[in-house]
Design a protein around this motif. Structure first.
Motif, PDB file in Angstrom:
ATOM      1  N   SER A  16       0.820  -1.215   0.000  1.00 37.76           N
ATOM      2  CA  SER A  16       0.000   0.000   0.000  1.00 37.76           C
ATOM      3  C   SER A  16       0.849   1.260   0.000  1.00 37.76           C
ATOM      4  CB  SER A  16      -0.944   0.010   1.213  1.00 37.76           C
ATOM      5  OG  SER A  16      -0.226   0.063   2.434  1.00 37.76           O
ATOM      6  N   GLY A  17       2.003   1.210  -0.682  1.00 42.51           N
ATOM      7  CA  GLY A  17       2.719   2.434  -0.990  1.00 42.51           C
ATOM      8  C   GLY A  17       2.037   3.113  -2.164  1.00 42.51           C
ATOM      9  N   ILE A  18       2.674   4.115  -2.718  1.00 48.78           N
ATOM     10  CA  ILE A  18       2.038   4.882  -3.793  1.00 48.78           C
ATOM     11  C   ILE A  18       1.706   4.013  -4.991  1.00 48.78           C
ATOM     12  CG2 ILE A  18       2.420   6.738  -5.469  1.00 48.78           C
ATOM     13  CD1 ILE A  18       3.988   8.214  -3.283  1.00 48.78           C
ATOM     14  N   ALA A  19       2.593   3.085  -5.376  1.00 50.57           N
ATOM     15  CA  ALA A  19       2.331   2.230  -6.536  1.00 50.57           C
ATOM     16  C   ALA A  19       1.077   1.394  -6.330  1.00 50.57           C
ATOM     17  CB  ALA A  19       3.535   1.325  -6.809  1.00 50.57           C
ATOM     18  N   GLY A  20       0.983   0.730  -5.184  1.00 50.12           N
ATOM     19  CA  GLY A  20      -0.171  -0.120  -4.909  1.00 50.12           C
ATOM     20  C   GLY A  20      -1.460   0.669  -4.785  1.00 50.12           C
ATOM     21  N   LEU A  21      -1.392   1.833  -4.150  1.00 55.08           N
ATOM     22  CA  LEU A  21      -2.594   2.659  -3.976  1.00 55.08           C
ATOM     23  C   LEU A  21      -3.101   3.171  -5.316  1.00 55.08           C
ATOM     24  CD1 LEU A  21      -1.410   4.696  -0.850  1.00 55.08           C
ATOM     25  CD2 LEU A  21      -3.150   2.895  -0.869  1.00 55.08           C
ATOM     26  N   VAL A  22      -2.184   3.635  -6.171  1.00 50.72           N
ATOM     27  CA  VAL A  22      -2.593   4.113  -7.501  1.00 50.72           C
ATOM     28  C   VAL A  22      -3.210   2.971  -8.300  1.00 50.72           C
ATOM     29  CG1 VAL A  22      -1.726   4.918  -9.731  1.00 50.72           C
ATOM     30  CG2 VAL A  22      -0.981   6.039  -7.633  1.00 50.72           C
ATOM     31  N   ALA A  23      -2.576   1.799  -8.279  1.00 51.05           N
ATOM     32  CA  ALA A  23      -3.112   0.657  -9.031  1.00 51.05           C
ATOM     33  C   ALA A  23      -4.514   0.294  -8.554  1.00 51.05           C
ATOM     34  CB  ALA A  23      -2.183  -0.541  -8.894  1.00 51.05           C
ATOM     35  N   ALA A  24      -4.730   0.272  -7.245  1.00 47.84           N
ATOM     36  CA  ALA A  24      -6.044  -0.078  -6.704  1.00 47.84           C
ATOM     37  C   ALA A  24      -7.106   0.925  -7.129  1.00 47.84           C
ATOM     38  CB  ALA A  24      -5.971  -0.159  -5.177  1.00 47.84           C
ATOM     39  N   LEU A  25      -6.764   2.207  -7.060  1.00 44.26           N
ATOM     40  CA  LEU A  25      -7.724   3.245  -7.437  1.00 44.26           C
ATOM     41  C   LEU A  25      -8.010   3.220  -8.930  1.00 44.26           C
ATOM     42  CD1 LEU A  25      -6.278   6.112  -5.215  1.00 44.26           C
ATOM     43  CD2 LEU A  25      -8.581   5.130  -4.993  1.00 44.26           C
ATOM     44  N   LEU A 141      -3.681   9.625  -0.982  1.00 46.82           N
ATOM     45  CA  LEU A 141      -4.209   8.423  -1.629  1.00 46.82           C
ATOM     46  C   LEU A 141      -4.863   7.475  -0.631  1.00 46.82           C
ATOM     47  CD1 LEU A 141      -1.316   7.680  -4.166  1.00 46.82           C
ATOM     48  CD2 LEU A 141      -3.504   8.811  -4.613  1.00 46.82           C
ATOM     49  N   THR A 142      -4.320   7.397   0.584  1.00 46.92           N
ATOM     50  CA  THR A 142      -4.939   6.509   1.588  1.00 46.92           C
ATOM     51  C   THR A 142      -6.304   7.033   2.021  1.00 46.92           C
ATOM     52  OG1 THR A 142      -3.719   7.636   3.379  1.00 46.92           O
ATOM     53  CG2 THR A 142      -2.760   5.615   2.477  1.00 46.92           C
ATOM     54  N   ARG A 143      -6.525   8.321   1.895  1.00 55.33           N
ATOM     55  CA  ARG A 143      -7.866   8.856   2.177  1.00 55.33           C
ATOM     56  C   ARG A 143      -8.826   8.547   1.038  1.00 55.33           C
ATOM     57  NH1 ARG A 143      -4.769  13.253   4.185  1.00 55.33           N
ATOM     58  NH2 ARG A 143      -5.055  14.427   2.242  1.00 55.33           N
ATOM     59  N   ALA A 144      -8.295   8.445  -0.179  1.00 56.81           N
ATOM     60  CA  ALA A 144      -9.155   8.171  -1.337  1.00 56.81           C
ATOM     61  C   ALA A 144      -9.570   6.711  -1.408  1.00 56.81           C
ATOM     62  CB  ALA A 144      -8.433   8.576  -2.620  1.00 56.81           C
ATOM     63  N   VAL A 145      -8.692   5.792  -0.984  1.00 50.56           N
ATOM     64  CA  VAL A 145      -8.968   4.358  -1.124  1.00 50.56           C
ATOM     65  C   VAL A 145     -10.229   3.917  -0.387  1.00 50.56           C
ATOM     66  CG1 VAL A 145      -8.104   2.077  -0.421  1.00 50.56           C
ATOM     67  CG2 VAL A 145      -6.645   3.608  -1.748  1.00 50.56           C
ATOM     68  N   PRO A 146     -10.434   4.282   0.886  1.00 57.05           N
ATOM     69  CA  PRO A 146     -11.656   3.828   1.568  1.00 57.05           C
ATOM     70  C   PRO A 146     -12.943   4.366   0.951  1.00 57.05           C
ATOM     71  CG  PRO A 146     -10.004   4.563   3.155  1.00 57.05           C
ATOM     72  CD  PRO A 146      -9.530   4.998   1.810  1.00 57.05           C
ATOM     73  N   GLN A 147     -12.818   5.442   0.165  1.00 61.99           N
ATOM     74  CA  GLN A 147     -14.000   6.006  -0.491  1.00 61.99           C
ATOM     75  C   GLN A 147     -14.323   5.306  -1.811  1.00 61.99           C
ATOM     76  OE1 GLN A 147     -15.576   8.299   1.372  1.00 61.99           O
ATOM     77  NE2 GLN A 147     -13.865   7.989   2.818  1.00 61.99           N
ATOM     78  N   CYS A 148     -13.448   4.374  -2.208  1.00 59.37           N
ATOM     79  CA  CYS A 148     -13.640   3.673  -3.479  1.00 59.37           C
ATOM     80  C   CYS A 148     -14.301   2.318  -3.207  1.00 59.37           C
ATOM     81  CB  CYS A 148     -12.293   3.480  -4.168  1.00 59.37           C
ATOM     82  SG  CYS A 148     -12.407   2.734  -5.804  1.00 59.37           S
ATOM     83  N   PRO A 149     -15.554   2.124  -3.570  1.00 61.58           N
ATOM     84  CA  PRO A 149     -16.282   0.904  -3.206  1.00 61.58           C
ATOM     85  C   PRO A 149     -15.752  -0.372  -3.826  1.00 61.58           C
ATOM     86  CG  PRO A 149     -17.576   2.239  -4.737  1.00 61.58           C
ATOM     87  CD  PRO A 149     -16.404   3.076  -4.330  1.00 61.58           C
ATOM     88  N   SER A 150     -14.920  -0.273  -4.875  1.00 62.07           N
ATOM     89  CA  SER A 150     -14.421  -1.480  -5.546  1.00 62.07           C
ATOM     90  C   SER A 150     -13.196  -2.066  -4.846  1.00 62.07           C
ATOM     91  CB  SER A 150     -14.081  -1.168  -7.007  1.00 62.07           C
ATOM     92  OG  SER A 150     -13.078  -0.166  -7.086  1.00 62.07           O
TER      93      SER A 150
END
Length: 512
Positions: A16-25, A141-150
């Protein structure tokens, strides 16, 4: 207990560094499972990045000039096509981060405030909060991830092994406390960061020993350029573990390097303090190895503005009783960034079907033998998005029933760190590399608590032993010059073990 109900068959992202967070989003709306051994954005090098993100944005700059600087720093081993592609997407990467809420520093006129770092020919480094770029991007990005339902986040869970069937990914073994279970999937994106934790002195989280590289290698994926570790020349020389970084941006603003006598020892070197990192790191190493000390002196050039320009570094120095406005900052070179890793193509695909790798754990060919400063954060964003798009365009294969998973022992870096620190540091030689191989190979073969970190360290030693030249972040005192013909090495674990076995038979080691 690990609750995996309803998650089988989804794409898995590890890290869940920047690479993983961007990929997930960027995978949205396709469902993904994001796995991290700590909380989101915690225990990752991304959050500690003080420098910035490189992008050619000024009118007199261009992606072509950025590429020329990158190739020069990479010392002949960059993949020019891959590098050109990544750097040409810099402006899009900045726009993507801004779309998620990242606010880059700007001047009073509203334009990006651009800094300069070593080996860059132009000011092209964007920052957030001065020297808090990595932590600011990561937290946004960590604030954006929990807002993404997927996105489903599984925190405080260790990914231990990749499961394969007939050369394809079919699952990933997860472990928490005394419980292990396999999450069935045919698509895994590894974004686990680097392996600086193998060293006693590193700027990386101490637990980062190259877990993603280890899992990929054990599953059969090829590794590339494992010998190239970048040693940052200016870590704050204190007993702190991990060691605090004094960003290259400080030198970019005019700070100079001096020894204990006050002599500026980089003055006659091409590029001076802004020479490539391997050059500066070896110069600092030489001062210290002779019994001296090295310092970064910002008193005359930055002075009283230091606290405002570099608030994070100022706070770190203050803990040690150093005021950069009045005192030279004690520094030393430490393991910082690994240029090698899991071999990938331009979309992050590894040589193993169903496995992608992004960020520091991957070897795309962008960095070559020596990473150009601040290209790494750019790479995480570009490759995170590319991998997400590549994975999203593929269907999930039919998966077999998950095999029973055996509980694996916790990793112990205790037996590995002394070997790595002694033999795989700033300066290397054949006897040291063969000694490292002879000590690491038995640890790998025991499959005990030190086996996984020893495997990554062994790969570094084997690649370094094969490279009989000095190039970029790899310096051999017995081969101090670059070879006229050089290439990247690509090896699987089977090949690495075969080379290690041969090296261990050296009769000279019997008396070493």
């Amino acid at each position: 207990m690990i609750r995996l109900e309803g998650l089988h068959g989804q794409t898995v992202i590890v890290g869940s560094g920047i690479a993983g967070l961007v990929a997930a989003l960027e995978m949205a709306p396709q469902p993904v499972v994001l796995i991290t051994r700590a909380g989101l954005g915690q225990e990752c090098s991304s959050a500690w990045a003080q420098g910035g993100i490189a992008a050619a944005l000024e009118a007199d700059d261009s992606p072509a000039q950025h590429l020329a600087d990158t190739l020069r720093a990479g010392d002949g081993l960059c993949d020019e096509t891959v590098a050109s592609g990544i750097l040409s997407e810099a402006q899009e990467a900045i726009a993507l981060l801004e779309s998620y809420g990242v606010r880059f520093d700007r001047t009073a006129d509203g334009v990006f405030s651009l800094g300069r770092e070593a080996a860059h020919s132009h000011r092209r480094i964007l920052h957030v909060g001065g020297d808090r770029t990595g932590s600011s991007i990561t937290s946004t990005l960590t604030r954006a991830v929990p807002q993404c339902p997927s996105i489903t986040c599984l925190t405080d869970i260790n990914a231990q092994r990749l499961v394969t069937t007939d050369g394809h990914i079919t699952g990933i073994q997860l472990q928490k406390n005394d419980y292990a279970e396999v999450l069935r999937t045919a698509q895994v994106i590894i974004a686990t960061g680097g392996c600086g934790g193998l060293y006693d002195a590193s700027t990386n989280p101490s637990g980062n020993f190259g877990q993603g590289v280890m899992m990929a290698a054990r599953a059969g994926a090829a590794l590339r350029d494992m010998e190239f570790m970048q040693f940052h020349p200016t870590a704050l020389d204190t007993p702190q573990t991990p060691m605090a970084l004094v960003s290259e941006a400080v030198r970019g603003e005019g700070a100079i390097l001096i020894d204990q006598t006050g002599r500026r020892f980089m003055a006659q070197v091409p590029g001076a303090e802004l020479a490539p990192r391997d050059v500066v790191a070896r110069a600092v190493h030489q001062i210290i190895s002779r019994g001296g000390r090295a310092f970064l002196d910002a008193r005359a050039t930055i002075g009283s503005d230091f606290a405002q320009n570099f608030p994070g570094i100022h706070a770190l120095c203050a803990i040690s009783g150093v005021d950069p406005a009045r005192d030279p900052i004690p520094i030393r070179p430490v393991a910082h960034y690994h240029m090698g890793g899991i071999a990938t193509d331009k979309d992050g695909r590894s040589t193993l079907h169903g496995l992608w790798a992004i960020g520091e754990c991957a070897a795309t060919g962008l960095h070559g033998a020596n990473r150009l400063a601040s290209n790494s954060l750019l790479e995480t964003v570009v490759m995170g998005r590319r991998a997400a798009r590549d994975v999203a365009g593929r269907g999930m294969r039919t998966l077999p029933t998950a095999p029973k998973s055996d509980l694996l022992p916790d990793n112990d870096l205790g037996p590995v760190r002394p070997v790595v620190s002694k033999y795989l540091g700033v300066v290397r030689n054949e006897m040291g590399l063969r000694c490292a191989i002879s000590k690491l190979l038995p640890l790998v073969e025991t499959y005990g608590r030190g086996s996984d970190p020893a495997l990554v360290a062994l790969a570094i030693a084997v690649f370094a032993n094969l490279r009989c030249e000095s190039r970029g972040g790899h310096y051999r005192s017995d081969f101090p010059d670059p070879s006229s013909q050089s290439q990247s090495y690509l090896m699987t674990l089977t090949e690495i073990l075969a080379h290690a076995g041969s090296a261990r038979q050296d009769p000279l080691l019997r008396t070493a």
